[in-house]
Design a protein around this motif. Structure first.
Motif, PDB file in Angstrom:
ATOM      1  N   ASP A  27       0.818  -1.214   0.000  1.00  0.00           N
ATOM      2  CA  ASP A  27       0.000   0.000   0.000  1.00  0.00           C
ATOM      3  C   ASP A  27       0.852   1.265   0.000  1.00  0.00           C
ATOM      4  O   ASP A  27       0.415   2.317  -0.469  1.00  0.00           O
ATOM      5  CB  ASP A  27      -0.928   0.023   1.223  1.00  0.00           C
ATOM      6  N   PHE A  28       2.042   1.195   0.566  1.00  0.00           N
ATOM      7  CA  PHE A  28       2.928   2.358   0.621  1.00  0.00           C
ATOM      8  C   PHE A  28       4.356   1.845   0.746  1.00  0.00           C
ATOM      9  O   PHE A  28       4.601   0.731   1.222  1.00  0.00           O
ATOM     10  CB  PHE A  28       2.573   3.289   1.795  1.00  0.00           C
ATOM     11  N   SER A  29       5.308   2.656   0.297  1.00  0.00           N
ATOM     12  CA  SER A  29       6.701   2.216   0.303  1.00  0.00           C
ATOM     13  C   SER A  29       7.631   3.422   0.239  1.00  0.00           C
ATOM     14  O   SER A  29       7.198   4.557  -0.010  1.00  0.00           O
ATOM     15  CB  SER A  29       6.983   1.268  -0.869  1.00  0.00           C
ATOM     16  N   ARG A  30       8.913   3.139   0.433  1.00  0.00           N
ATOM     17  CA  ARG A  30       9.932   4.191   0.376  1.00  0.00           C
ATOM     18  C   ARG A  30      11.257   3.544   0.020  1.00  0.00           C
ATOM     19  O   ARG A  30      11.594   2.461   0.544  1.00  0.00           O
ATOM     20  CB  ARG A  30      10.022   4.894   1.735  1.00  0.00           C
ATOM     21  N   ASP A  31      12.003   4.177  -0.889  1.00  0.00           N
ATOM     22  CA  ASP A  31      13.334   3.689  -1.243  1.00  0.00           C
ATOM     23  C   ASP A  31      14.364   4.263  -0.274  1.00  0.00           C
ATOM     24  O   ASP A  31      14.267   5.434   0.137  1.00  0.00           O
ATOM     25  CB  ASP A  31      13.695   4.101  -2.675  1.00  0.00           C
ATOM     26  N   ILE A  32      15.357   3.447   0.067  1.00  0.00           N
ATOM     27  CA  ILE A  32      16.380   3.837   1.027  1.00  0.00           C
ATOM     28  C   ILE A  32      17.759   3.672   0.393  1.00  0.00           C
ATOM     29  O   ILE A  32      18.065   2.619  -0.188  1.00  0.00           O
ATOM     30  CB  ILE A  32      16.312   2.981   2.311  1.00  0.00           C
ATOM     31  N   ASP A  33      18.594   4.683   0.537  1.00  0.00           N
ATOM     32  CA  ASP A  33      20.002   4.592   0.136  1.00  0.00           C
ATOM     33  C   ASP A  33      20.828   4.337   1.396  1.00  0.00           C
ATOM     34  O   ASP A  33      21.002   5.251   2.211  1.00  0.00           O
ATOM     35  CB  ASP A  33      20.441   5.887  -0.530  1.00  0.00           C
ATOM     36  N   PRO A  34      21.327   3.113   1.583  1.00  0.00           N
ATOM     37  CA  PRO A  34      22.057   2.794   2.814  1.00  0.00           C
ATOM     38  C   PRO A  34      23.514   3.263   2.739  1.00  0.00           C
ATOM     39  O   PRO A  34      24.456   2.470   2.736  1.00  0.00           O
ATOM     40  CB  PRO A  34      21.959   1.272   2.874  1.00  0.00           C
ATOM     41  N   SER A  35      23.713   4.557   2.710  1.00  0.00           N
ATOM     42  CA  SER A  35      25.053   5.110   2.549  1.00  0.00           C
ATOM     43  C   SER A  35      25.896   4.848   3.802  1.00  0.00           C
ATOM     44  O   SER A  35      25.361   4.679   4.914  1.00  0.00           O
ATOM     45  CB  SER A  35      24.968   6.614   2.308  1.00  0.00           C
ATOM     46  N   PRO A  36      27.220   4.820   3.655  1.00  0.00           N
ATOM     47  CA  PRO A  36      28.078   4.684   4.843  1.00  0.00           C
ATOM     48  C   PRO A  36      27.830   5.763   5.885  1.00  0.00           C
ATOM     49  O   PRO A  36      28.004   5.525   7.080  1.00  0.00           O
ATOM     50  CB  PRO A  36      29.495   4.770   4.254  1.00  0.00           C
ATOM     51  N   VAL A  37      27.408   6.953   5.454  1.00  0.00           N
ATOM     52  CA  VAL A  37      27.125   8.023   6.419  1.00  0.00           C
ATOM     53  C   VAL A  37      25.917   7.660   7.273  1.00  0.00           C
ATOM     54  O   VAL A  37      25.903   7.868   8.495  1.00  0.00           O
ATOM     55  CB  VAL A  37      26.911   9.366   5.696  1.00  0.00           C
ATOM     56  N   LEU A  38      24.870   7.107   6.641  1.00  0.00           N
ATOM     57  CA  LEU A  38      23.700   6.651   7.401  1.00  0.00           C
ATOM     58  C   LEU A  38      24.108   5.591   8.420  1.00  0.00           C
ATOM     59  O   LEU A  38      23.723   5.662   9.597  1.00  0.00           O
ATOM     60  CB  LEU A  38      22.647   6.088   6.451  1.00  0.00           C
ATOM     61  N   LEU A  39      24.900   4.610   7.985  1.00  0.00           N
ATOM     62  CA  LEU A  39      25.316   3.543   8.895  1.00  0.00           C
ATOM     63  C   LEU A  39      26.195   4.094  10.014  1.00  0.00           C
ATOM     64  O   LEU A  39      26.072   3.681  11.175  1.00  0.00           O
ATOM     65  CB  LEU A  39      26.062   2.447   8.129  1.00  0.00           C
ATOM     66  N   PHE A  40      27.094   5.014   9.682  1.00  0.00           N
ATOM     67  CA  PHE A  40      27.953   5.594  10.706  1.00  0.00           C
ATOM     68  C   PHE A  40      27.128   6.348  11.739  1.00  0.00           C
ATOM     69  O   PHE A  40      27.352   6.223  12.946  1.00  0.00           O
ATOM     70  CB  PHE A  40      28.986   6.529  10.078  1.00  0.00           C
ATOM     71  N   ARG A  41      26.192   7.167  11.260  1.00  0.00           N
ATOM     72  CA  ARG A  41      25.376   7.936  12.212  1.00  0.00           C
ATOM     73  C   ARG A  41      24.610   7.009  13.151  1.00  0.00           C
ATOM     74  O   ARG A  41      24.536   7.264  14.364  1.00  0.00           O
ATOM     75  CB  ARG A  41      24.395   8.840  11.454  1.00  0.00           C
ATOM     76  N   TYR A  42      24.020   5.948  12.597  1.00  0.00           N
ATOM     77  CA  TYR A  42      23.249   5.061  13.466  1.00  0.00           C
ATOM     78  C   TYR A  42      24.166   4.333  14.445  1.00  0.00           C
ATOM     79  O   TYR A  42      23.814   4.161  15.622  1.00  0.00           O
ATOM     80  CB  TYR A  42      22.434   4.068  12.644  1.00  0.00           C
ATOM     81  N   SER A  43      25.335   3.916  13.998  1.00  0.00           N
ATOM     82  CA  SER A  43      26.297   3.292  14.910  1.00  0.00           C
ATOM     83  C   SER A  43      26.660   4.249  16.038  1.00  0.00           C
ATOM     84  O   SER A  43      26.737   3.854  17.206  1.00  0.00           O
ATOM     85  CB  SER A  43      27.567   2.876  14.152  1.00  0.00           C
ATOM     86  N   ALA A  44      26.893   5.514  15.691  1.00  0.00           N
ATOM     87  CA  ALA A  44      27.273   6.489  16.705  1.00  0.00           C
ATOM     88  C   ALA A  44      26.143   6.722  17.699  1.00  0.00           C
ATOM     89  O   ALA A  44      26.375   6.796  18.919  1.00  0.00           O
ATOM     90  CB  ALA A  44      27.674   7.802  16.027  1.00  0.00           C
ATOM     91  N   LEU A  45      24.906   6.822  17.201  1.00  0.00           N
ATOM     92  CA  LEU A  45      23.776   7.102  18.081  1.00  0.00           C
ATOM     93  C   LEU A  45      23.472   5.936  19.015  1.00  0.00           C
ATOM     94  O   LEU A  45      22.867   6.132  20.075  1.00  0.00           O
ATOM     95  CB  LEU A  45      22.536   7.443  17.252  1.00  0.00           C
ATOM     96  N   THR A  46      23.840   4.730  18.631  1.00  0.00           N
ATOM     97  CA  THR A  46      23.579   3.555  19.471  1.00  0.00           C
ATOM     98  C   THR A  46      24.856   3.003  20.105  1.00  0.00           C
ATOM     99  O   THR A  46      24.829   1.916  20.678  1.00  0.00           O
ATOM    100  CB  THR A  46      22.894   2.461  18.640  1.00  0.00           C
ATOM    101  N   PHE A  47      25.955   3.733  20.026  1.00  0.00           N
ATOM    102  CA  PHE A  47      27.250   3.328  20.587  1.00  0.00           C
ATOM    103  C   PHE A  47      27.584   1.900  20.165  1.00  0.00           C
ATOM    104  O   PHE A  47      27.985   1.056  20.949  1.00  0.00           O
ATOM    105  CB  PHE A  47      27.231   3.446  22.117  1.00  0.00           C
ATOM    106  N   ASN A  48      27.367   1.634  18.885  1.00  0.00           N
ATOM    107  CA  ASN A  48      27.574   0.292  18.327  1.00  0.00           C
ATOM    108  C   ASN A  48      28.924   0.270  17.618  1.00  0.00           C
ATOM    109  O   ASN A  48      29.077   0.844  16.540  1.00  0.00           O
ATOM    110  CB  ASN A  48      26.438  -0.043  17.350  1.00  0.00           C
ATOM    111  N   GLY A  49      29.899  -0.404  18.218  1.00  0.00           N
ATOM    112  CA  GLY A  49      31.229  -0.471  17.642  1.00  0.00           C
ATOM    113  C   GLY A  49      31.458  -1.646  16.720  1.00  0.00           C
ATOM    114  O   GLY A  49      32.601  -1.878  16.298  1.00  0.00           O
ATOM    115  N   HIS A  50      30.403  -2.404  16.406  1.00  0.00           N
ATOM    116  CA  HIS A  50      30.563  -3.591  15.567  1.00  0.00           C
ATOM    117  C   HIS A  50      31.125  -3.159  14.213  1.00  0.00           C
ATOM    118  O   HIS A  50      30.492  -2.391  13.479  1.00  0.00           O
ATOM    119  CB  HIS A  50      29.218  -4.301  15.408  1.00  0.00           C
TER     120      HIS A  50
END
Length: 282
Positions: free
Chosen positions: A167-190
């Motif tokens: 019924d609804f959708s959205r395209d996502i660009d999983p850029s390294p910047v997006l991944l870095f920001r989320y890692s930083a916000l969740t203190f995820n060092g993996h």
């Protein structure tokens, strides 16, 4: 592997208290390209955004080879090298507000072993409860899977196809910047989320790995964009296949006949399923 020894962790519990500061919510809203009003004390905490709080802190000297904390501590010391967020089940029972001092209680609920096609697996389920005073706001179960290194002769499994109608959708660009920001916000060092040479050369992935909880957050964010006034009462998701940073993917939703239940899923560029989920709103 001594499963009886690992099962001794069942029932182990820990608790933490934290004032929910507004900065992580404002930073995540910017990361998700949301046009939200500024989050301040008293603003309701959006669903799943509690994952940016009560983060596990450990010294750099305690980091394992992959960026996670070394084995032991609260989680059982499962002697398998790969650890992933397999899925979660959450009930949102009462609103929790930014600026409040909340308490989180975590308990090891189960430890189970399984022989999969790629080798031995260990599933650890952790219960999390978040309280505002005596009021339980979030009741969550979090499944963690530990895996062996893939065998050279292991068959590569093709993920199932994603649903073909939505019924609804959205395209996502999983850029390294997006991944870095989320890692930083969740203190995820993996390191699989930001260290491309490690991810490809040492772990054998085809690119940086998109976080499971980030996929789940994007799914629920899609529903919030579609139904901004809705109150999410429950949400559950299961990771199906890996999404990498070198290909766009999409998130999709479809309403069931009751108008309150939504099927949500992440679709890889090749049309296969990356994550499926269900949300109930009111």
């Amino acid at each position: 592997m001594d499963i009886a020894q690992l099962e001794k962790w069942i029932g182990k519990s820990e608790s933490h208290v934290e004032r929910i500061a507004p900065f992580p919510s404002n930073a995540l809203a910017a990361t998700l390209d949301r046009d939200d009003p500024h989050y301040t004390d008293g603003t309701p905490l959006p669903p799943l955004w509690h994952w940016m709080h009560f983060l596990q802190l450990f010294n750099l000297s305690e980091v394992g080879y992959d960026g996670h904390a070394a084995l032991g501590g609260f989680l059982p010391p499962v002697p398998l090298p790969r650890r992933m967020w397999a899925g979660s089940r959450l009930n949102f029972l009462a609103p929790l507000s930014i600026g409040s001092e909340l308490k989180k209680v975590s308990t090891i609920k189960s430890v189970k072993t399984k022989d999969g096609r790629s080798g031995k697996l260990v599933f650890v389920t952790v219960g999390h409860q978040m309280f505002d005073g005596d009021m339980l706001g979030i009741d969550e179960e979090h499944d963690i899977v530990y895996r062996e290194e893939p065998r050279p002769d292991a068959l590569v499994q093709t993920p199932p196809p994603a649903p073909a109608q939505w019924d609804f959708s959205r395209d996502i660009d999983p850029s390294p910047v997006l991944l870095f920001r989320y890692s930083a916000l969740t203190f995820n060092g993996h390191r699989i989320h930001y260290d491309q040479p490690f991810c490809v050369g040492s772990e054998g992935y085809q690119g940086l790995v998109v976080h499971g909880p980030l996929l789940a957050t994007l799914l629920l964010d899609l529903l919030r964009r579609e139904a901004p006034e809705a109150i999410v009462r429950s949400f559950e998701f299961r990771a199906v296949s890996t999404v990498f940073d070198n290909e766009t993917f999409s998130v999709h939703g479809a309403a069931e006949q009751d108008g309150k239940t939504f099927q949500l899923w992440a679709r890889r560029k090749d049309g296969t399923l990356a994550m499926n989920a269900k949300a109930i709103i009111e």
